[in-house]
Write a protein that holds these residues in place. Structure first.
Motif, short mmCIF file in Angstrom:
data_model
loop_
_atom_site.label_atom_id
_atom_site.label_comp_id
_atom_site.label_asym_id
_atom_site.label_seq_id
_atom_site.Cartn_x
_atom_site.Cartn_y
_atom_site.Cartn_z
N HIS A 1 0.84 -1.18 0.00
CA HIS A 1 0.00 0.00 0.00
C HIS A 1 0.88 1.25 0.00
CE1 HIS A 1 -3.65 2.40 0.97
NE2 HIS A 1 -4.21 1.44 0.26
N TYR A 2 0.43 2.33 0.63
CA TYR A 2 1.17 3.60 0.61
C TYR A 2 1.30 4.19 2.01
CZ TYR A 2 0.37 3.28 -4.38
OH TYR A 2 0.34 2.84 -5.67
N TRP A 3 2.46 4.79 2.25
CA TRP A 3 2.74 5.45 3.52
C TRP A 3 2.99 6.93 3.28
CZ3 TRP A 3 6.48 2.42 7.21
CH2 TRP A 3 6.00 1.12 7.40
N LEU A 4 2.96 7.68 4.38
CA LEU A 4 3.34 9.09 4.36
C LEU A 4 4.29 9.35 5.51
CD1 LEU A 4 3.00 12.10 3.48
CD2 LEU A 4 1.10 12.22 5.11
N ALA B 1 15.54 5.21 6.26
CA ALA B 1 15.05 4.10 7.07
C ALA B 1 13.55 3.89 6.89
CB ALA B 1 15.39 4.34 8.54
N ILE B 2 12.79 4.98 6.93
CA ILE B 2 11.34 4.86 6.79
C ILE B 2 10.98 4.34 5.40
CG2 ILE B 2 9.16 6.13 6.73
CD1 ILE B 2 10.29 5.69 9.53
N GLU B 3 11.65 4.85 4.39
CA GLU B 3 11.35 4.37 3.03
C GLU B 3 11.70 2.89 2.90
OE1 GLU B 3 11.27 6.14 -1.33
OE2 GLU B 3 13.21 6.39 -0.36
N HIS B 4 12.82 2.49 3.50
CA HIS B 4 13.18 1.07 3.46
C HIS B 4 12.14 0.22 4.17
CE1 HIS B 4 15.61 -2.55 3.40
NE2 HIS B 4 15.40 -2.67 4.70
N LEU B 5 11.69 0.68 5.34
CA LEU B 5 10.67 -0.06 6.08
C LEU B 5 9.41 -0.22 5.24
CD1 LEU B 5 9.61 -1.38 8.68
CD2 LEU B 5 9.04 0.91 9.51
N ALA B 6 9.01 0.86 4.58
CA ALA B 6 7.84 0.77 3.70
C ALA B 6 8.09 -0.22 2.56
CB ALA B 6 7.51 2.16 3.14
N ASN B 7 9.25 -0.12 1.94
CA ASN B 7 9.56 -0.99 0.80
C ASN B 7 9.61 -2.46 1.20
OD1 ASN B 7 11.93 1.32 -0.81
ND2 ASN B 7 9.70 1.35 -0.71
N CYS C 1 6.29 5.27 -0.38
CA CYS C 1 6.13 6.30 0.65
C CYS C 1 6.17 7.71 0.06
CB CYS C 1 7.23 6.14 1.70
SG CYS C 1 6.99 7.10 3.20
N TYR C 2 5.21 8.53 0.48
CA TYR C 2 5.24 9.96 0.18
C TYR C 2 6.00 10.67 1.30
CZ TYR C 2 1.32 8.75 -2.91
OH TYR C 2 0.53 8.19 -3.88
N PHE C 3 6.61 11.82 0.97
CA PHE C 3 7.41 12.53 1.96
C PHE C 3 7.03 14.00 2.03
CE2 PHE C 3 9.95 8.85 1.00
CZ PHE C 3 10.43 8.46 2.24
N ILE C 4 6.84 14.48 3.25
CA ILE C 4 6.70 15.90 3.54
C ILE C 4 7.88 16.27 4.43
CG2 ILE C 4 5.27 17.73 4.50
CD1 ILE C 4 3.99 16.28 2.12
N ASP C 5 8.72 17.18 3.97
CA ASP C 5 9.95 17.49 4.70
C ASP C 5 9.71 18.47 5.84
OD1 ASP C 5 12.73 17.45 5.24
OD2 ASP C 5 12.97 19.34 4.16
N LEU C 6 10.43 18.23 6.93
CA LEU C 6 10.45 19.16 8.07
C LEU C 6 11.91 19.49 8.35
CD1 LEU C 6 9.17 20.50 10.67
CD2 LEU C 6 9.72 18.34 11.82
#
Length: 267
Positions: free
Chosen positions: A131-134, A147-153, A159-164
């Protein structure tokens, strides 16, 4: 969870396994065939051989001084490249840099190992596969973004990303520009709202305060969110309960975590 006492034999076996792991690590880092320039040079000046004298965790604690943060600021990254990894391009990860030059550390695949293991600890009910993550949080030079993108993959997701930019946030807060900080948070959250309104997303990674702010602008459950992976700032038991009961309404899986750029995922 069992309430049975742990036997002395089990404790001793665990200690022996830990000590063996320490010996393996020390031997690897202080071998000319595998170690990095920094530790090999350190050993040559220390006047003793860690590979011979460190046989247990107790030895490690007793014989080594505290690690100096300034080494990660002042030294070039190549001094940390182990001989075994020589010639392999590496990732450079940075801390917040709020006290000047950020501390840097290098790596190759440790974040993949951490988060592949973590994937086995989260439920498909909360983090559906394929599915998809954010992710709404610090990207840039942080280990967390990869790390988060790898976990999603690993779970078959994208995974979509909003930068902070936490450096900017800390800077304006230090300057007491609280209206600027609030405006910036709204800017970040509004981008996440846009994604959630126009894309199918089932899982979110973010910080506690951003999660709370996001929930004020839309209904997370109705938006399709089933799991939240949260970290980055302090969460005491009272605030965690607030997030679970009030923000997520006891319907969305909540996974609070702790880690940092230097050591990775701890819990």
């Amino acid at each position: 969870m069992s309430n049975e006492p742990i036997s002395n034999e089990a404790v001793q076996k665990a200690k022996e396994a830990l000590d063996a792991h320490v010996r393996e690590i020390v031997n690897w880092h202080f071998s000319a065939d595998t170690g990095c320039p920094f530790w090999l040079d350190w050993a040559s000046k220390a006047g003793w051989n860690p590979a011979e004298e460190v046989q247990s965790l107790d030895d490690l604690i007793a014989k080594f001084p505290h690690f100096q943060d300034e080494w990660l600021r002042d030294l070039q990254p190549e001094v940390w490249v182990p001989k075994a990894f020589e010639g392999q391009p590496f990732n450079v990860f940075e801390t917040g840099g709020t006290t000047g030059m950020p501390k840097q550390r290098i790596g190759w695949s440790d974040y993949k190992i951490d988060y592949s293991e973590f994937s086995e600890k989260i439920a498909d009910e909360h983090f559906p596969r394929n599915h998809y993550w954010l992710m709404m949080g610090p990207t840039g030079p942080r280990r967390l973004r990869l790390a988060i993108e790898h976990l999603a993959n690993v779970r078959g997701c994208s995974c979509y990303f909003i930068d902070l930019d936490p450096r900017f946030v800390k800077k304006v807060i230090a300057e007491k520009k609280f209206d600027v900080a609030r405006s910036y948070m709204d800017h970040v959250v509004d981008q996440a709202v846009t994604i959630l309104k126009h894309r199918k997303v089932s899982a979110v990674f973010t910080t506690p305060k951003l999660l709370e702010a996001l929930s004020e602008k839309l209904d997370l459950w109705e938006s399709g969110i089933r799991g939240v992976f949260c970290g980055g700032t302090t969460m005491d038991p009272q605030y965690t309960r607030f997030l679970v009961e009030e923000v997520l309404e006891n319907r969305i899986g909540f996974y609070p975590t702790y880690g940092n750029t230097l050591m990775g995922l701890a819990a």
